[in-house]
Design a protein around this motif. Structure first.
Motif, short mmCIF file in Angstrom:
data_model
loop_
_atom_site.label_atom_id
_atom_site.label_comp_id
_atom_site.label_asym_id
_atom_site.label_seq_id
_atom_site.Cartn_x
_atom_site.Cartn_y
_atom_site.Cartn_z
N ASN A 64 -5.10 1.54 1.04
CA ASN A 64 -4.49 1.88 2.31
C ASN A 64 -3.40 0.88 2.62
OD1 ASN A 64 -3.97 2.77 4.89
ND2 ASN A 64 -6.11 3.24 5.28
N GLY A 65 -2.23 1.37 2.84
CA GLY A 65 -1.14 0.48 3.23
C GLY A 65 0.08 0.62 2.36
N ALA A 66 1.21 0.28 2.93
CA ALA A 66 2.48 0.38 2.22
C ALA A 66 2.73 -0.83 1.31
CB ALA A 66 3.61 0.50 3.24
N SER A 87 -2.80 5.69 0.76
CA SER A 87 -2.79 6.33 2.06
C SER A 87 -2.08 5.43 3.06
CB SER A 87 -4.23 6.58 2.51
OG SER A 87 -4.28 6.94 3.86
N LEU A 88 -1.47 6.03 4.05
CA LEU A 88 -0.80 5.24 5.08
C LEU A 88 -1.49 5.42 6.43
CD1 LEU A 88 2.91 5.88 4.04
CD2 LEU A 88 1.47 3.90 3.54
N THR A 89 -2.77 5.76 6.42
CA THR A 89 -3.54 5.95 7.64
C THR A 89 -3.58 4.65 8.44
OG1 THR A 89 -4.90 7.53 6.46
CG2 THR A 89 -5.75 6.72 8.55
N ALA A 90 -3.34 4.76 9.73
CA ALA A 90 -3.30 3.57 10.58
C ALA A 90 -4.69 3.08 10.98
CB ALA A 90 -2.49 3.87 11.84
N THR A 95 -7.73 -1.67 3.56
CA THR A 95 -8.98 -1.28 2.91
C THR A 95 -8.70 -0.66 1.55
OG1 THR A 95 -8.95 0.91 3.93
CG2 THR A 95 -10.19 -0.81 5.10
N ILE A 96 -9.76 -0.62 0.74
CA ILE A 96 -9.77 0.17 -0.48
C ILE A 96 -11.06 0.96 -0.43
CG2 ILE A 96 -10.76 -1.70 -1.86
CD1 ILE A 96 -9.22 -0.49 -4.30
N VAL A 97 -10.98 2.24 -0.72
CA VAL A 97 -12.15 3.12 -0.73
C VAL A 97 -12.45 3.49 -2.17
CG1 VAL A 97 -13.09 5.33 0.04
CG2 VAL A 97 -11.58 4.04 1.55
N LEU A 98 -13.69 3.24 -2.58
CA LEU A 98 -14.12 3.53 -3.94
C LEU A 98 -15.16 4.65 -3.89
CD1 LEU A 98 -14.62 -0.18 -5.04
CD2 LEU A 98 -12.62 1.27 -5.45
N LEU A 99 -15.00 5.64 -4.78
CA LEU A 99 -15.93 6.77 -4.82
C LEU A 99 -16.58 6.87 -6.19
CD1 LEU A 99 -13.77 9.52 -3.09
CD2 LEU A 99 -15.60 8.18 -2.06
N ALA A 100 -17.89 7.14 -6.18
CA ALA A 100 -18.64 7.40 -7.41
C ALA A 100 -19.46 8.66 -7.16
CB ALA A 100 -19.54 6.23 -7.75
N PRO A 101 -19.17 9.77 -7.84
CA PRO A 101 -19.90 11.02 -7.61
C PRO A 101 -21.41 10.84 -7.75
CG PRO A 101 -18.04 11.39 -9.07
CD PRO A 101 -18.16 9.91 -8.88
#
Length: 132
Positions: A64-66, A87-90, A95-101
């Motif tokens: 997240n972030g520019a 993502s550029l969500t304010a 943050t960093i989002v990590l996904l593991a199915p």
């Protein structure tokens, strides 16, 4: 007979990562990561190598972030494909989002690389204590 000295092997920098204690209630932040740069291609492999095996295989990472350098749509990390997104969500700019199915989602606070140790350490401690 002469013995040649071998040059020292390059050392791998220590991963600057703190994870919140497991169990209990869901948390908004699962840990804190202090990368050495905003180059996700060079930083992500070391982060993924340092995660607990219980988190499983991470298939997606969203930063997240520019500030992050341009990222391709995916990369190969330890012979596994990881999808990369920016993502550029304010709502959560560092943050960093990590996904593991089948295993879950983990949100890590990202301490900016140029942060001094005197500032970064308390930020990371607060994040894992639930005060971020």
């Amino acid at each position: 007979m002469t013995t040649a000295l071998q040059p020292p092997l390059p050392s791998v920098p220590v991963l600057r990562l703190r994870l919140a204690p497991g169990g209990g209630m869901p948390r908004p932040i699962d840990g804190a990561w202090w990368p050495r740069s905003y180059d996700l291609i060079s930083e992500l492999p070391q982060l993924l190598a340092g995660l607990p095996s219980a988190w499983g295989h991470i298939t997606s990472a969203t930063v997240n972030g520019a500030e992050w350098s341009a990222v391709p749509g995916r990369m190969l990390v330890f012979n596994q494909v990881v999808r990369l997104r920016r993502s550029l969500t304010a709502s959560a700019p560092h943050t960093i989002v990590l996904l593991a199915p089948g295993r879950g989602r983990w949100d890590l606070l990202v301490v900016p690389p140029d942060t001094s140790e005197a500032v970064a350490e308390p930020l990371m401690a607060a994040a894992v204590a639930g005060h971020a």
